[in-house]
Scaffold this motif. Structure first.
Motif, PDB file in Angstrom:
ATOM      1  N   ARG A 283     -11.133   9.452   5.462  1.00 45.75           N
ATOM      2  CA  ARG A 283     -12.063   8.375   5.803  1.00 45.75           C
ATOM      3  C   ARG A 283     -11.422   6.999   5.629  1.00 45.75           C
ATOM      4  O   ARG A 283     -10.256   6.818   5.933  1.00 45.75           O
ATOM      5  N   LYS A 284     -12.161   6.054   5.099  1.00 47.47           N
ATOM      6  CA  LYS A 284     -11.684   4.667   5.047  1.00 47.47           C
ATOM      7  C   LYS A 284     -10.367   4.563   4.282  1.00 47.47           C
ATOM      8  O   LYS A 284     -10.205   5.168   3.222  1.00 47.47           O
ATOM      9  N   PHE A 285      -9.440   3.783   4.851  1.00 50.79           N
ATOM     10  CA  PHE A 285      -8.142   3.556   4.213  1.00 50.79           C
ATOM     11  C   PHE A 285      -8.047   2.089   3.839  1.00 50.79           C
ATOM     12  O   PHE A 285      -7.993   1.221   4.701  1.00 50.79           O
ATOM     13  N   SER A 286      -8.055   1.824   2.541  1.00 48.71           N
ATOM     14  CA  SER A 286      -8.014   0.440   2.062  1.00 48.71           C
ATOM     15  C   SER A 286      -6.684   0.179   1.361  1.00 48.71           C
ATOM     16  O   SER A 286      -6.412   0.744   0.297  1.00 48.71           O
ATOM     17  N   ARG A 287      -5.864  -0.664   1.961  1.00 43.82           N
ATOM     18  CA  ARG A 287      -4.545  -0.944   1.382  1.00 43.82           C
ATOM     19  C   ARG A 287      -4.666  -1.661   0.034  1.00 43.82           C
ATOM     20  O   ARG A 287      -3.812  -1.509  -0.841  1.00 43.82           O
ATOM     21  N   SER A 288      -5.730  -2.415  -0.140  1.00 39.88           N
ATOM     22  CA  SER A 288      -5.908  -3.170  -1.388  1.00 39.88           C
ATOM     23  C   SER A 288      -6.076  -2.237  -2.584  1.00 39.88           C
ATOM     24  O   SER A 288      -5.834  -2.636  -3.726  1.00 39.88           O
ATOM     25  N   ARG A 289      -6.489  -0.987  -2.341  1.00 41.21           N
ATOM     26  CA  ARG A 289      -6.680  -0.014  -3.414  1.00 41.21           C
ATOM     27  C   ARG A 289      -5.369   0.271  -4.154  1.00 41.21           C
ATOM     28  O   ARG A 289      -5.364   0.705  -5.297  1.00 41.21           O
ATOM     29  N   PHE A 290      -4.249   0.018  -3.484  1.00 41.73           N
ATOM     30  CA  PHE A 290      -2.941   0.331  -4.072  1.00 41.73           C
ATOM     31  C   PHE A 290      -2.291  -0.872  -4.760  1.00 41.73           C
ATOM     32  O   PHE A 290      -1.270  -0.726  -5.419  1.00 41.73           O
ATOM     33  N   SER A 291      -2.885  -2.044  -4.601  1.00 39.21           N
ATOM     34  CA  SER A 291      -2.211  -3.268  -5.048  1.00 39.21           C
ATOM     35  C   SER A 291      -2.057  -3.363  -6.563  1.00 39.21           C
ATOM     36  O   SER A 291      -1.149  -4.038  -7.057  1.00 39.21           O
ATOM     37  N   ASP A 292      -2.927  -2.675  -7.325  1.00 39.00           N
ATOM     38  CA  ASP A 292      -2.833  -2.735  -8.788  1.00 39.00           C
ATOM     39  C   ASP A 292      -1.881  -1.705  -9.377  1.00 39.00           C
ATOM     40  O   ASP A 292      -1.661  -1.688 -10.597  1.00 39.00           O
ATOM     41  N   LEU A 293      -1.331  -0.826  -8.539  1.00 41.74           N
ATOM     42  CA  LEU A 293      -0.381   0.156  -9.044  1.00 41.74           C
ATOM     43  C   LEU A 293       0.927  -0.531  -9.420  1.00 41.74           C
ATOM     44  O   LEU A 293       1.311  -1.531  -8.812  1.00 41.74           O
ATOM     45  N   PRO A 294       1.640  -0.006 -10.422  1.00 41.25           N
ATOM     46  CA  PRO A 294       2.914  -0.627 -10.811  1.00 41.25           C
ATOM     47  C   PRO A 294       3.982  -0.420  -9.746  1.00 41.25           C
ATOM     48  O   PRO A 294       3.923   0.550  -8.976  1.00 41.25           O
ATOM     49  N   TYR A 295       4.956  -1.296  -9.709  1.00 39.63           N
ATOM     50  CA  TYR A 295       6.102  -1.147  -8.795  1.00 39.63           C
ATOM     51  C   TYR A 295       6.888   0.105  -9.176  1.00 39.63           C
ATOM     52  O   TYR A 295       7.059   0.391 -10.358  1.00 39.63           O
ATOM     53  N   PRO A 296       7.408   0.903  -8.219  1.00 38.88           N
ATOM     54  CA  PRO A 296       7.376   0.706  -6.764  1.00 38.88           C
ATOM     55  C   PRO A 296       6.193   1.380  -6.084  1.00 38.88           C
ATOM     56  O   PRO A 296       6.106   1.420  -4.869  1.00 38.88           O
ATOM     57  N   TRP A 297       5.268   1.942  -6.902  1.00 43.74           N
ATOM     58  CA  TRP A 297       4.172   2.693  -6.304  1.00 43.74           C
ATOM     59  C   TRP A 297       3.235   1.805  -5.490  1.00 43.74           C
ATOM     60  O   TRP A 297       2.599   2.288  -4.539  1.00 43.74           O
ATOM     61  N   ASP A 298       3.125   0.524  -5.823  1.00 42.90           N
ATOM     62  CA  ASP A 298       2.271  -0.356  -5.021  1.00 42.90           C
ATOM     63  C   ASP A 298       2.770  -0.449  -3.581  1.00 42.90           C
ATOM     64  O   ASP A 298       1.999  -0.681  -2.652  1.00 42.90           O
TER      65      ASP A 298
END
Length: 499
Positions: A411-426
């Motif tokens: 369903r919905k894909f929100s790129r902002s959902r990944f922004s709080d992950l630590p580098y390089p996972w963001d």
């Protein structure tokens, strides 16, 4: 993990009282300890009333980690395991501190749950003692938490972590080092209250031998021996003599306990109170002290990862079975993911992170566990279980990453959902999620037959799928799903093309 086992491995424990590092040589799978470093940082004492770590304590911790970092500066990726425990679980500004701490140490730092801490402590203790058939009760008093475990051989069977430690109890009941009989009585009562819900589980009748781990218990053991209050480890009678001695003093500076490190003085009474309450509540009369603890457990856990015995993979399989997932379907999704990864090679940032394939495998096995709760919005239930469960081997960061990928697989894909992950996972996680989404989509009919050979490329935000001639025409449902998927991805700046 490194393809060739490293020659040297290290574990770093960012405890609430002390920071520890152990360095071991590794030859033919055999370990030999070659270096130990320890600094009393007292991280827990730096928590203010709002549960933020103050700057002075942060700076003290960072200076320590810089020194540790120099010792392991040239270690290859995957040869160091560093974890934070109780205080970093509690601190509201832990994320900001971690960014600086990882830079100082030059290694990633995992925050582990209390239950995971208990598992690792037992692993370290059991390895240091060797195997026997006894049921062992293991206790570890840290700066901010105390762990209780019952296990047999190398397997922990019951685990609990309680939010009390030598630093937190000392700060609460023996402020500025002041001692009194009433303060000790209150501290012991507080510890007993924390333990009360778990008394039945850890009672004396449920195990054969009691073992203590951690600096606090080693310090108490040494004091009892030097004072001739016990010649057989820590005993209830010896503890009562120690309590009586503490109660005769007005300040920790008056304790005069030979063998006790002066640095440990300010937090010693809190540790004694926790231990005494435990002895009384559980009916313990004698406890031996082990050299093994969390850092030794971390080394053993790291060896499992190096030699392809990662406990996290076993945890994933157990979780998938518990929630009755369709194993055959999960395996087909996993195989489709591997087919795509083999083609992508170095075209995308995915291969900046060597653990990408491992997390995608786990996501394939767990993405449908939420079905066992409800079919509607099952991806949200799956993500909740992954993020909030006690998953052996997984750090807090591991669980959030895996939950985020699974939460976003449909369903919905929100790129902002990944922004709080630590580098390089963001950067990497959105791409991992898109690969999972496409694998799930292509396997949506859940048939056993093979997919046709197809090609995939990912260049920046452009994803292209190429199928054999006429295959999409003959697969109208898949074609319709791809049209909808392109629409979902478009809202986050990705362009999906398929022919």
């Amino acid at each position: 993990m490194p393809k060739k086992p490293p020659e040297t491995v290290a574990a770093v424990d960012l405890g609430s009282n002390s920071f520890h590092m152990i360095v071991c040589s590794l030859a033919d799978g055999k370990l030999q300890t070659i270096d130990r470093l320890k600094e009393m940082v007292r991280l827990a004492s730096g928590l203010d009333k709002k549960h933020n770590l103050d700057i002075a304590t942060q700076n003290r911790a960072l200076e320590c980690l810089q020194r540790f970092g120099q010792r392991i500066r040239n270690f290859p990726p995957g040869s160091v395991r560093a974890v934070g425990t109780s205080t970093l679980r509690t601190a509201k500004n832990a994320e900001q501190f971690l960014a600086k701490a990882e830079k100082a140490l030059n290694q990633p730092i995992d925050i582990i749950s209390g239950i995971e801490e208990a598992r690792l402590i037992y692993l370290g203790v059991s390895h240091s003692l060797g195997s026997n058939a006894n049921l062992r009760f293991v206790m570890d008093i840290g700066g901010g938490s105390t762990e209780y475990i019952i296990g047999q051989d190398a397997t922990p069977k019951k685990k609990e972590s309680l939010p009390m430690g030598c630093v937190s109890v000392s700060n609460a009941f023996f402020k500025n080092g002041r001692l009194s009989k009433s303060a000790m009585t209150q501290a012991v009562l507080f510890a007993a209250q924390q333990l009360e819900p778990f008394e039945k589980k850890f009672q004396r009748k449920n195990w054969d031998e009691a073992i203590g781990a951690s600096g606090t218990l080693r310090a108490i053991d040494k004091v009892l021996m030097v004072k001739n209050w016990s010649n057989n480890g820590i005993t209830l009678e010896g503890l009562e003599q120690l309590i009586a001695h503490i109660n005769r003093c007005d300040h920790v500076s008056e304790l005069d306990l030979p063998g006790l490190d002066p640095e440990r003085l300010p937090v010693f009474p809190g540790g004694v109170a926790i231990l005494y309450a435990t002895f009384q509540s559980l009916g313990i009369e004698q406890m031996t002290v082990s050299d093994g603890a969390l850092r030794e457990g971390l080394i053993q856990d790291l060896l499992g990862r190096i030699y392809d015995r990662d406990v996290r993979s076993a945890t994933v399989q157990t979780l998938a079975e518990r929630y009755h997932t369709d194993k055959e379907h999960a395996e087909r999704v996993r195989q489709t993911i591997h087919s795509m990864l083999a083609q992508l090679n170095n075209e995308t940032c995915l291969y900046n992170n060597e653990n990408s394939e491992q997390f995608l495998d786990w996501a394939a096995y767990l993405h449908e566990i939420g079905h066992d709760i409800a079919h509607n919005q099952y991806h949200k239930h799956s993500a909740y279980i992954i993020e909030n469960g006690d998953l052996a081997g997984f750090s807090r960061q591991d669980q959030i990453l895996l939950a985020t990928i699974v939460r976003s697989h449909r369903r919905k894909f929100s790129r902002s959902r990944f922004s709080d992950l630590p580098y390089p996972w963001d950067i990497d996680a959105p791409y991992l999620t898109i690969i999972l989404r496409l694998a799930v989509l292509l396997r949506r009919n859940r048939h056993e037959h093979q997919l046709p050979e197809f090609k995939i490329t990912i260049v920046k935000s452009k994803i292209r799928l190429q199928f054999p001639d006429n295959w999409l025409v003959q697969s109208p449902l898949t074609y319709a799903d791809l049209i909808q998927e392109a629409d979902y991805l478009k809202s986050s700046g990705f362009k999906l093309e398929f022919v």
